[in-house]
Design a protein around this motif. Structure first.
Motif, PDB file in Angstrom:
ATOM      1  N   TYR A   1       3.191  11.871 -20.406  1.00  0.00           N
ATOM      2  CA  TYR A   1       2.975  11.062 -19.203  1.00  0.00           C
ATOM      3  C   TYR A   1       2.474  11.938 -18.062  1.00  0.00           C
ATOM      4  O   TYR A   1       1.549  11.566 -17.325  1.00  0.00           O
ATOM      5  CB  TYR A   1       4.286  10.373 -18.818  1.00  0.00           C
ATOM      6  CG  TYR A   1       4.381   9.971 -17.363  1.00  0.00           C
ATOM      7  CD1 TYR A   1       3.705   8.856 -16.873  1.00  0.00           C
ATOM      8  CD2 TYR A   1       5.155  10.715 -16.476  1.00  0.00           C
ATOM      9  CE1 TYR A   1       3.800   8.488 -15.543  1.00  0.00           C
ATOM     10  CE2 TYR A   1       5.259  10.356 -15.143  1.00  0.00           C
ATOM     11  CZ  TYR A   1       4.577   9.249 -14.683  1.00  0.00           C
ATOM     12  OH  TYR A   1       4.666   8.894 -13.366  1.00  0.00           O
TER      13      TYR A   1
ATOM     14  N   ARG B   1       7.718  13.166 -24.496  1.00  0.00           N
ATOM     15  CA  ARG B   1       7.142  11.915 -24.015  1.00  0.00           C
ATOM     16  C   ARG B   1       6.841  12.001 -22.515  1.00  0.00           C
ATOM     17  O   ARG B   1       5.791  11.555 -22.048  1.00  0.00           O
ATOM     18  CB  ARG B   1       8.104  10.771 -24.311  1.00  0.00           C
ATOM     19  CG  ARG B   1       7.534   9.364 -24.064  1.00  0.00           C
ATOM     20  CD  ARG B   1       8.551   8.307 -24.420  1.00  0.00           C
ATOM     21  NE  ARG B   1       9.111   8.542 -25.736  1.00  0.00           N
ATOM     22  CZ  ARG B   1      10.396   8.425 -26.052  1.00  0.00           C
ATOM     23  NH1 ARG B   1      11.260   8.081 -25.119  1.00  0.00           N
ATOM     24  NH2 ARG B   1      10.808   8.636 -27.281  1.00  0.00           N
ATOM     25  N   HIS B   2       7.757  12.614 -21.788  1.00  0.00           N
ATOM     26  CA  HIS B   2       7.539  12.744 -20.345  1.00  0.00           C
ATOM     27  C   HIS B   2       6.385  13.702 -20.047  1.00  0.00           C
ATOM     28  O   HIS B   2       5.609  13.468 -19.109  1.00  0.00           O
ATOM     29  CB  HIS B   2       8.811  13.224 -19.663  1.00  0.00           C
ATOM     30  CG  HIS B   2       8.730  13.217 -18.169  1.00  0.00           C
ATOM     31  ND1 HIS B   2       8.826  12.063 -17.426  1.00  0.00           N
ATOM     32  CD2 HIS B   2       8.512  14.217 -17.278  1.00  0.00           C
ATOM     33  CE1 HIS B   2       8.695  12.352 -16.141  1.00  0.00           C
ATOM     34  NE2 HIS B   2       8.510  13.653 -16.025  1.00  0.00           N
TER      35      HIS B   2
ATOM     36  N   ASP C   1      -0.885  10.030 -16.996  1.00  0.00           N
ATOM     37  CA  ASP C   1      -0.830   9.072 -15.892  1.00  0.00           C
ATOM     38  C   ASP C   1       0.045   9.513 -14.727  1.00  0.00           C
ATOM     39  O   ASP C   1       0.081   8.840 -13.696  1.00  0.00           O
ATOM     40  CB  ASP C   1      -0.297   7.717 -16.403  1.00  0.00           C
ATOM     41  CG  ASP C   1      -1.197   7.128 -17.473  1.00  0.00           C
ATOM     42  OD1 ASP C   1      -2.406   7.363 -17.397  1.00  0.00           O
ATOM     43  OD2 ASP C   1      -0.663   6.466 -18.375  1.00  0.00           O
ATOM     44  N   GLY C   2       0.773  10.591 -14.870  1.00  0.00           N
ATOM     45  CA  GLY C   2       1.684  10.990 -13.808  1.00  0.00           C
ATOM     46  C   GLY C   2       0.956  11.471 -12.570  1.00  0.00           C
ATOM     47  O   GLY C   2      -0.227  11.828 -12.613  1.00  0.00           O
TER      48      GLY C   2
END
Length: 388
Positions: free
Chosen positions: A330, A326-327, A334-335
């Motif tokens: 991201y 999940r990270h 969007d990170g």
């Protein structure tokens, strides 16, 4: 004891003297310092120097020094820190407990800070979730500009640039002004600051694991007034001052060399937790730390890239797979970019491969460690300083 030094300043000699007074062996890793200056200082103090011709980063430097270290306990100390005289005896005694992988002392910031509490109610700007109080454009201590150096729960990051920069307070919570002398007068936007105590501030009393997978220092920016004087198990402790059982170091492996700097201590403590071992915070001794004297501070672009990318890599290597995936989604979507994504992409195959290799050392699953520590000690007492 292993001390890595890349750009030694006035802080290195007192660091080495504090280490030599309580350790059977002190190894200074001269991490490519200009003119071998770290080696020269080490030899003048009478401790061992091991030189690398290039900067290996904190993790690589520690690993180089650890290979020459002997004894049942291996300690790490930042070159801009001064250890209290009882640190190593206390650490050696604590680590007689075989269930402990590592122990860390209370680490406080070097110097004095003036507490300021402004009587402003907190409010929220449209679309901004931060509690806001007052916008500060100038803070001086004895005439010095200290706006960038303010710390504590009562102040937000520096915004703007040049003469138009500012910082928001969070409302009525305290913030702290760095002083050269405890008697320095403090002015806020040209007016005398409200009266407040002068105190020492906590740098770290251990590390926490947030529910989103990020980690941070417990107690950072809070007054050292007794509120963190109870020994407790932690998710991790800072590599600024860390003592480990040598047999555990050999079993779990060294610091993650590709991290270079930042989060290598988190990663190692996370591996210890997965191995079913404990990490302990011991407030009976204190280490004074200049904080980022060598790296130049947490807001430099290089530091931000290393810290942000290593956060992701530590989660990939040690966290529950669904959360790591999940990270990563991201991160790709969007990170923040600015070199972070490319560095994660370059090191991701290594992180995945080493996770697989480390599995044989796990006594607990990543989910079990997560359930024990995610969200623990993420908040602490941020009230004004109290008398001791």
């Amino acid at each position: 004891m292993v001390i890595v030094s890349y750009q030694p300043g006035d802080w290195l000699r007192p660091c080495l003297e504090s280490a030599a007074a309580q350790s059977d062996q002190v190894i200074v890793v001269d991490n490519g310092s200009p003119g071998s200056s770290a080696t020269a200082i080490a030899r003048s103090v009478g401790v061992t120097a091991v030189r690398s011709e290039r900067n290996l980063g904190f993790s690589g430097g520690v690993n180089l020094g650890a290979r020459s270290a002997r004894g049942r306990v291996l300690a790490l100390l930042n070159d801009d820190a001064v250890a209290g005289s009882e640190w190593m005896p206390a650490a050696v005694e604590a680590l007689q407990d075989a269930s402990l992988a590592a122990v860390g002392p209370k680490v406080v910031l070097t110097g004095w800070y003036r507490e300021v509490v402004l009587p402003d109610p907190a409010w929220h700007a449209p679309g901004d979730t931060r509690p806001l109080g007052r916008q500060l454009h100038s803070v001086t201590a004895a005439g010095r500009d200290v706006l960038p150096g303010l710390t504590g729960s009562g102040i937000h990051r520096l915004e703007g640039a040049g003469p138009d920069r500012w910082r928001w307070t969070t409302g009525p919570e305290p913030f702290y002004v760095p002083l050269s002398d405890p008697a320095d007068p403090v002015l806020i936007d040209g007016s005398a600051a409200p009266e407040g105590p002068v105190c020492r501030l906590v740098n770290t009393v251990g590390t926490y694991l947030r529910p989103d997978g990020y980690t941070g220092d417990i107690g950072i920016g809070s007054p050292d007034d007794g509120r963190f004087d109870r020994a407790e198990d932690r998710f991790g402790v800072s590599g600024a001052a860390l003592a480990v059982r040598r047999d555990t170091w050999d079993r779990l492996g060294p610091l993650a060399g590709p991290f270079f700097a930042y989060y290598e201590d988190v990663d190692w403590c996370w591996r210890a937790q997965l191995a079913g071992l404990r990490v302990r915070y011991d407030p009976s001794v204190t280490v004074h730390h200049h904080r980022s004297a060598t790296a130049g501070g947490s807001d430099t672009p290089r530091v931000r890239v290393l810290a942000e990318s290593n956060r992701t890599l530590a989660l990939v290597r040690n966290g529950p797979s669904p959360r790591a995936l999940r990270h990563l989604r991201y991160r790709w979507g969007d990170g923040p970019a600015g070199g972070v994504r490319s560095r994660v992409a370059r090191l991701l195959p290594w992180a995945v491969a080493t996770r697989a290799a480390n599995r044989r050392k796990w006594a607990l699953s990543p989910q079990q460690v997560w359930d024990r520590w995610a969200g623990v000690s993420c908040e602490w007492d941020c009230s004004p300083a109290r008398g001791r």
